[in-house]
Structures are given as structure tokens and as C-alpha cells.
Write an enzyme that holds these catalytic residues in place. Structure first.
Site, PDB file in Angstrom:
ATOM      1  N   HIS A   1       0.840  -1.199   0.000  1.00 42.74           N
ATOM      2  CA  HIS A   1       0.000   0.000   0.000  1.00 42.74           C
ATOM      3  C   HIS A   1       0.875   1.249   0.000  1.00 42.74           C
ATOM      4  O   HIS A   1       2.045   1.179   0.377  1.00 42.74           O
ATOM      5  CB  HIS A   1      -0.918   0.010   1.225  1.00 42.74           C
ATOM      6  CG  HIS A   1      -1.980  -1.032   1.156  1.00 42.74           C
ATOM      7  ND1 HIS A   1      -1.772  -2.323   1.588  1.00 42.74           N
ATOM      8  CD2 HIS A   1      -3.249  -0.988   0.698  1.00 42.74           C
ATOM      9  CE1 HIS A   1      -2.879  -3.032   1.383  1.00 42.74           C
ATOM     10  NE2 HIS A   1      -3.793  -2.244   0.859  1.00 42.74           N
TER      11      HIS A   1
ATOM     12  N   TYR B   1       5.581   4.160   0.398  1.00 43.29           N
ATOM     13  CA  TYR B   1       5.207   2.917  -0.255  1.00 43.29           C
ATOM     14  C   TYR B   1       5.607   1.792   0.695  1.00 43.29           C
ATOM     15  O   TYR B   1       6.781   1.522   0.894  1.00 43.29           O
ATOM     16  CB  TYR B   1       5.913   2.770  -1.605  1.00 43.29           C
ATOM     17  CG  TYR B   1       5.334   3.660  -2.663  1.00 43.29           C
ATOM     18  CD1 TYR B   1       4.394   3.165  -3.561  1.00 43.29           C
ATOM     19  CD2 TYR B   1       5.696   4.997  -2.758  1.00 43.29           C
ATOM     20  CE1 TYR B   1       3.839   3.988  -4.535  1.00 43.29           C
ATOM     21  CE2 TYR B   1       5.146   5.827  -3.728  1.00 43.29           C
ATOM     22  CZ  TYR B   1       4.222   5.317  -4.609  1.00 43.29           C
ATOM     23  OH  TYR B   1       3.666   6.123  -5.566  1.00 43.29           O
ATOM     24  N   CYS B   2       4.615   1.189   1.321  1.00 40.23           N
ATOM     25  CA  CYS B   2       4.790   0.151   2.331  1.00 40.23           C
ATOM     26  C   CYS B   2       4.606  -1.194   1.613  1.00 40.23           C
ATOM     27  O   CYS B   2       3.496  -1.559   1.250  1.00 40.23           O
ATOM     28  CB  CYS B   2       3.738   0.381   3.415  1.00 40.23           C
ATOM     29  SG  CYS B   2       3.947  -0.568   4.881  1.00 40.23           S
ATOM     30  N   ILE B   3       5.710  -1.913   1.397  1.00 43.83           N
ATOM     31  CA  ILE B   3       5.727  -3.043   0.475  1.00 43.83           C
ATOM     32  C   ILE B   3       6.086  -4.343   1.194  1.00 43.83           C
ATOM     33  O   ILE B   3       6.979  -4.376   2.038  1.00 43.83           O
ATOM     34  CB  ILE B   3       6.749  -2.775  -0.662  1.00 43.83           C
ATOM     35  CG1 ILE B   3       6.463  -1.415  -1.336  1.00 43.83           C
ATOM     36  CG2 ILE B   3       6.757  -3.912  -1.672  1.00 43.83           C
ATOM     37  CD1 ILE B   3       5.109  -1.297  -2.007  1.00 43.83           C
TER      38      ILE B   3
END
Length: 147
Positions: free
Chosen positions: A103, A117-119
């Protein structure tokens, strides 16, 4: 990448990577291989190998997932409205082949655009800077630091 090549690559993924990258799962916070990784290089998507994030754009958000300020190749990333789990968020997916990455949130470093950007680590494969040229990602060397 052709559809049959993509499916073969998906079939080779371990079950947990498949659950996260193909079925929109999420790894537990602080459990991913790349959460604390600081090696210079580029992160690519696990199925297609499309370039996604440079190590120079990675930062410690304290969230428990690798966090980046921006995609290396924005054309490879789709951002879609996500209303699951009683929240309104923006889901990040690979354009082709379609794969779940994580997200994006508007609480990143303000001096670098303000995005986080949390990946999921399970959706990524890190190519160390020293291997980028040989793996076909030499065009992105200017976006990484030397070790």
C-alpha cells in the site's frame, strides 16, 4: 513476459510468497526479509522481475515493512482504491503481470514527496548493486549508492 512464462514463475513461488504476491496477502510486520536490509541495489517484483524501488529511496518508517518514497519505474506500478478491512487505502500492484505489492500512504518524508510505499518483502527480490548490470538493470545504477 508472456502469460505462460508468468504462470510458470508464479508456480515456482513458495506458498507464502504466492499468497502475498498473487492473492493480496500481507506478511506479518517485522517478519519480511527486506525490512531491515540496507544493501545498495534495486528491488524487483518476484514474478516478472520488473524494477520497482531503489535502495536510495528506502527509509525506516517503523511500520515493520520495507518503505520507499517513490517507485523507480512508476509505469510498472498501479495504485488502486482499497476499501477492505473497514479502511480506505491505496493498494499498490504491479501493472503486468498483475501482482500485489502493498500500500501507499501519505505519511512519508515530506522533503521527499510525502509518500510511504509500504511493500511486502515477499513481493520483492533485491538485486545487489554489483549484480544489476548482469541482471539487465544497469539503467538504474544511477538510482543506487555504491557500497
Amino acid at each position: 513476459m508472456k502469460l505462460e512464462e508468468s504462470q510458470t514463475s508464479v508456480d515456482r513461488l513458495p506458498a507464502e510468497q504466492r499468497r502475498i504476491s498473487q492473492d493480496s496477502g500481507t506478511e506479518r510486520p517485522f517478519s519480511g526479509a527486506y525490512n531491515d536490509d540496507e544493501e545498495p541495489g534495486i528491488s524487483v517484483e518476484v514474478v516478472a522481475g520488473e524494477p520497482l524501488f531503489a535502495s536510495t529511496d528506502k527509509f525506516d518508517s517503523g511500520s515493520g515493512w520495507p518503505s520507499f518514497t517513490k517507485p523507480t519505474a512508476p509505469a510498472n506500478v498501479n495504485e488502486l482504491r482499497d476499501t477492505t478491512h473497514g479502511m480506505v487505502r491505496t493498494k499498490v500492484r504491479l501493472v503486468h503481470p498483475d501482482g500485489h505489492l502493498g500500500h501507499v500512504f501519505p505519511d512519508g518524508p515530506s522533503n521527499q514527496g510525502g509518500l510511504r510505499y509500504c511493500i511486502n518483502s515477499a513481493s520483492l527480490r533485491l538485486i545487489p548493486r554489483d549484480d544489476m548490470e548482469s541482471e539487465g538493470h544497469g539503467a538504474y545504477l544511477d538510482q543506487t549508492e555504491e557500497a
